[in-house]
Design an enzyme around this catalytic site. Structure first.
Site, PDB file in Angstrom:
ATOM      1  N   CYS A   1      -7.181  -2.829  -7.404  1.00 42.62           N
ATOM      2  CA  CYS A   1      -6.593  -4.165  -7.559  1.00 42.62           C
ATOM      3  C   CYS A   1      -5.800  -4.526  -6.315  1.00 42.62           C
ATOM      4  O   CYS A   1      -5.303  -3.645  -5.619  1.00 42.62           O
ATOM      5  CB  CYS A   1      -5.643  -4.199  -8.743  1.00 42.62           C
ATOM      6  SG  CYS A   1      -6.386  -3.702 -10.290  1.00 42.62           S
ATOM      7  N   THR A   2      -5.694  -5.811  -6.068  1.00 37.34           N
ATOM      8  CA  THR A   2      -4.823  -6.313  -5.018  1.00 37.34           C
ATOM      9  C   THR A   2      -4.068  -7.502  -5.578  1.00 37.34           C
ATOM     10  O   THR A   2      -4.676  -8.429  -6.108  1.00 37.34           O
ATOM     11  CB  THR A   2      -5.633  -6.757  -3.780  1.00 37.34           C
ATOM     12  OG1 THR A   2      -6.458  -5.671  -3.350  1.00 37.34           O
ATOM     13  CG2 THR A   2      -4.713  -7.183  -2.648  1.00 37.34           C
TER      14      THR A   2
END
Lengths: 252, 120
Positions: free
Chosen positions: A1-2
């Site tokens: 995830c970012t």
């Protein structure tokens, strides 16, 4: 995830995130996709949680999952959660829960926070004051200039770290799946490319379109990415786009 | 088809807005309804997708020896007891989703605690 929270030159906070999920959970050799990632994408929905006909908060969910991974409380705060991998993780937390009754499921904690917190500081307090079953990163944005932080949580309350936007470089703060004080694993470094794209965009580009571009840049966008969500706290705006990473594309 | 790590970035521009078919549907969750009824519409509409995800999760856990088939069987059997250990309103919401989709309560519970199982 970012996850990333960025402040525009006019002082508006934008919060965006890529949700990546399904690593090592079955690789489809023929289509070059992750098995679970492909199953999750059709289940993505935007939810408008209402009480008395008025919006309490909005979120992006996988259908049937009750917790909150991405959400905005209009005019108050925005929240996203990134996975934190640690040996002292979920299984130990579950055993601890059975033996001592202590610990809260991550999704239920974020859901309670979205439903009840009335401000950035209240949300921050809720996310840092409960023992959890598994570690996590909470990326929390407020409604004031520079009001944003990354909360690094252990299962237990010891070792909680709060990293403020002001300490992260000024106009944005970015988190992937590694503690901000250590370098990411070199084969999974989305932080360096994302930071470079943020700096290329510059603060004047901070907005819905600019952040979507950053999160659509490989390897920030990768084969595990199911969606990109874009939020603006003051207007309570939330939009979500399914993401597909066309070849050539990194598997994670 | 993929670059050898460490990866170099390619900062793209002008990708927004994407094609409209990539936008996701929106549902209203009415918090004034009893928890068991809040998810009826969404759960019914997406029952096949939810079933498909849970099937894939179970396959993964079984493949890695994290949750063998026997435990899944036990989970289905003890689901109604297991869900009682969860706090409200989540307990009744899971019951509601189970009713709307026809999926066992224990499996909906497993889906909702998958983050904790996965982070190991």
């Amino acid at each position: 995830c970012t996850s990333v929270i960025a402040e525009s030159p006019t002082g508006k906070l934008y919060h965006a995130r890529n949700l990546d999920f399904g690593l090592f959970m079955g690789w489809d050799i023929k289509n070059r996709t992750w098995y679970i990632t492909e199953k999750l994408r059709p289940a993505i929905v935007n939810l408008n949680w209402q009480r008395g006909g008025k919006t309490v908060f909005k979120s992006v969910n996988y259908a049937g999952y009750l917790g909150i991974l991405t959400g905005v409380s209009p005019g108050k705060f925005t929240l996203s959660m990134n996975e934190r991998f640690k040996l002292d993780g979920g299984y130990i937390g579950i055993i601890d829960l059975i033996l001592t009754g202590k610990g809260m499921w991550m999704g239920f904690l974020t859901r309670n926070t979205m439903e009840t917190a009335q401000s950035f500081s209240e949300a921050k307090k809720m996310l840092t004051s409960k023992q959890m079953i598994a570690p996590a990163y909470f990326i929390l944005g407020g409604n004031q200039s520079r009001e944003a932080c990354v909360i690094t949580r252990n299962r237990e309350l010891n070792g909680t770290d709060i990293w403020q936007m002001a300490d992260a470089g000024g106009w944005y703060i970015l988190e992937t799946n590694y503690d901000h004080w250590v370098a990411p694993l070199f084969i999974d470094d989305r932080r360096t490319p994302a930071n470079k794209c943020m700096r290329n965009m510059k603060q004047k580009g901070a907005g819905i379109a600019g952040l979507f571009d950053v999160l659509s840049s490989k390897p920030v966008l990768n084969k595990l990415t199911t969606y990109t969500a874009l939020m603006q706290v003051n207007s309570g705006h939330l939009e979500t786009w399914l993401q597909y990473c066309e070849d050539p594309c990194v598997p994670w | 088809s993929a670059q050898v790590p460490p990866y170099t970035e390619t900062c793209v521009h002008g990708t927004y807005p994407p094609k409209p078919d990539r936008k996701v549907p929106e549902y209203i969750i009415n918090l004034d309804l009893p928890p068991s009824q809040r998810w009826n519409q969404l759960a019914f509409d997406k029952r096949n997708e939810i079933r498909s995800i849970i099937g894939a999760f179970k396959g993964f856990l079984d493949d890695f020896g994290l949750l063998p088939k026997e435990v899944i069987y036990l989970l289905d059997l003890l689901g109604p007891v297991l869900v009682d250990t969860l706090p409200q309103p989540f307990r009744d919401e899971i019951r509601g989703i189970s009713n709307a989709t026809g999926i066992e309560i224990g499996e909906i519970t497993l889906y909702n605690i998958f983050y904790e199982l996965f982070t190991v």
